[in-house]
Design an enzyme around this catalytic site. Structure first.
Site, PDB file in Angstrom:
ATOM      1  N   SER A  83       0.809  -1.223   0.000  1.00  0.00           N
ATOM      2  CA  SER A  83       0.000   0.000   0.000  1.00  0.00           C
ATOM      3  C   SER A  83       0.844   1.276   0.000  1.00  0.00           C
ATOM      4  CB  SER A  83      -0.948   0.017   1.192  1.00  0.00           C
ATOM      5  OG  SER A  83      -0.249   0.222   2.409  1.00  0.00           O
ATOM      6  N   LYS A  91       1.185   4.586   6.766  1.00  0.00           N
ATOM      7  CA  LYS A  91       0.618   5.455   5.737  1.00  0.00           C
ATOM      8  C   LYS A  91       1.362   6.794   5.782  1.00  0.00           C
ATOM      9  CE  LYS A  91      -2.738   2.541   4.745  1.00  0.00           C
ATOM     10  NZ  LYS A  91      -2.640   1.715   3.519  1.00  0.00           N
TER      11      LYS A  91
END
Length: 269
Positions: A51, A112
């Site tokens: 991701s 993230k």
């Protein structure tokens, strides 16, 4: 008459107790030092998913700095000691790559990039990030090319190389980084917009078409707005990276699978 000499075995054995206590004290101090190092200074993490490609690859093992944002109960193994809030409370900067505990029922470690701070309004329009009403500059660059490996998803020309369409995104504070956008009209390309509440962050993955992040609510498999309290630390650099081909029962394959070019790679813009 000669006095009988006492056996010396008792004298020799009399030091066993203090020696054992000394050894236990050393082990306890060593364990305490390891706990303090992992809780307060730096801790190792591994990345199993893509991701955050191309910044972080699946198979990267990285160190995370624990002090930049202060400490909360999520900074400590097993959340012990447990306390409310964050001390001292420091916000990350936009663009920081952070490790945090998932806001769901099971607090697993996720990674993230920080996009929105408290009070920011974040939108996405056809894949373009809009921050506080202004589109964030984005320009296309040459595709990111990676060698095929068992832990990479290679949808394009996989026999020779993994090529991913890439863009450079530049935040208002001047921090730039590379993102992947492999599909047109992908889920998440359009996000109606929301204002980041106090004490929360809006986080995105760099691999925009393959990231469950703040664009998606918890009920939809995302993370929603993430409480600052759940920050674990800031991603520092890779100390190991494997392409996924190693067999853990055959140690010599660990080095065959090692991506040497990733060692020491920093993750901040």
């Amino acid at each position: 008459m000669h006095k009988r000499k006492r056996p010396t075995t008792d004298r020799a054995g009399s030091g066993a107790g203090p020696a054992l206590l000394g050894a236990l004290r050393f082990i306890a101090l060593l364990a305490l030092a390891a706990w303090a190092l992992r809780s307060l200074v730096v801790a190792p993490f591994t990345i199993p998913t893509g991701s955050m490609m191309p910044t972080i690859l699946p198979g990267d093992y990285l160190f995370v700095s624990k002090w930049p944002y202060g400490y909360s109960r999520f900074s400590f193994p097993a959340q012990i000691p447990s306390f409310a809030g964050r001390f001292p409370a420091r916000l990350p900067e936009r663009g920081d790559v952070v490790i945090f505990k998932h806001p769901g029922a099971e607090p697993t470690d996720w990674v993230k990039r920080v996009i929105g701070l408290p009070g920011d309004r974040v939108e996405l329009r056809a894949g373009i990030l809009v921050l506080n009403g202004r589109p964030v500059p984005r320009h296309q660059r040459a595709p990111v090319t990676l060698a095929p490996s068992p832990n990479l998803d290679c949808p394009i020309d996989a026999a020779a190389a993994c090529r991913y369409p890439a863009f450079v995104e530049t935040l208002p504070n001047g921090r730039s980084y590379v993102i992947l956008a492999r599909k047109d009209d992908a889920q998440g390309d359009d996000f109606a917009g929301a204002t980041v509440p106090a004490g929360h962050l809006f986080l995105l993955g760099d691999n925009r078409d393959d990231s469950a992040d703040s664009r998606f609510a918890l009920a939809d498999g995302g993370i929603g707005m993430v409480p600052v309290e759940r920050l674990v630390g800031r991603a520092a650099f890779a100390f190991w990276s494997t392409d996924g081909s190693a067999d853990y029962l055959r140690p010599w394959t660990w080095f065959q699978a090692l991506r040497t070019e990733r060692l020491g790679k920093g993750y901040q813009p």
